[in-house]
Design an enzyme around this catalytic site. Structure first.
Site, PDB file in Angstrom:
ATOM      1  CG  HIS A  81      -0.248   0.196   2.496  1.00  9.22           C
ATOM      2  ND1 HIS A  81       0.450  -0.809   3.118  1.00  9.22           N
ATOM      3  CD2 HIS A  81      -0.101   1.290   3.274  1.00  9.22           C
ATOM      4  CE1 HIS A  81       0.990  -0.357   4.232  1.00  9.22           C
ATOM      5  NE2 HIS A  81       0.676   0.932   4.350  1.00  9.22           N
ATOM      6  CG  HIS A 119       0.638   5.590   3.500  1.00 12.65           C
ATOM      7  ND1 HIS A 119      -0.707   5.366   3.729  1.00 12.65           N
ATOM      8  CD2 HIS A 119       1.318   4.781   4.347  1.00 12.65           C
ATOM      9  CE1 HIS A 119      -0.844   4.454   4.684  1.00 12.65           C
ATOM     10  NE2 HIS A 119       0.377   4.085   5.069  1.00 12.65           N
TER      11      HIS A 119
END
Length: 165
Positions: free
Chosen positions: A69, A85
């Protein structure tokens, strides 16, 4: 009299293009205190309109988070390091809905796909897709980091202007 021998240091400003298409917003709008308060570093966030994160410059992949992620890139020309992120608390998905196309040590070109992600699956799991873009070492290398807000297209619009020390 000796002023002419002093080296004049002029600030160098670099611009970073959007790694995602969507709407760029201030970090203060990220629903996570660590990002919103700048504890992770200076930067901006993008509410993505599509599930594709691309390299905003030629650089080196410093790290890919195990759950895919997030990725860290380093710009060898400036020594600036960036964290991208995808979503908030998306580590809880344990990689579900994320496809990483790079690994640590890879050399990437501007526009190259780093991570693809399923926005619908992330939202269905109850996680925001807002994506912080953080200059993790700005305090050491930059004198100023400014974000541009509004609609952005990946690879085209600038989202950060960074003045190097």
């Amino acid at each position: 009299m000796f002023d002419r021998w002093k080296k004049k240091k002029t600030a160098t400003a670099i611009q970073v293009t959007a790694p995602l298409s969507g709407k760029a917003v201030p970090l203060s709008q990220v629903p996570d205190e660590a990002f919103a308060a700048g504890h992770m570093g200076q930067g901006i966030a993008i509410e993505p309109s599509e599930g594709k994160l691309v390299a905003p410059f030629d650089g080196t992949v410093a790290h890919v988070i195990k759950s895919k992620h997030a990725v860290m890139l380093e710009d060898p020309a400036t020594q600036l390091q960036y964290l991208f992120h995808i979503g908030i608390n998306t580590v809880g998905l344990k990689g579900e809905g994320f496809t990483s196309h790079v690994q640590a040590g890879d050399q990437v070109k501007s526009g190259q796909t780093l991570i693809e992600f399923d926005m619908a699956a992330i939202k269905a799991a109850g996680y925001p897709t807002i994506t912080p873009i953080i200059v993790t070492n700005a305090d050491e290398v930059a004198s100023k980091v400014e974000g541009q807000i509004g609609d952005v297209v990946s690879g085209q619009d600038h989202v950060l202007t960074i003045e190097l020390k």
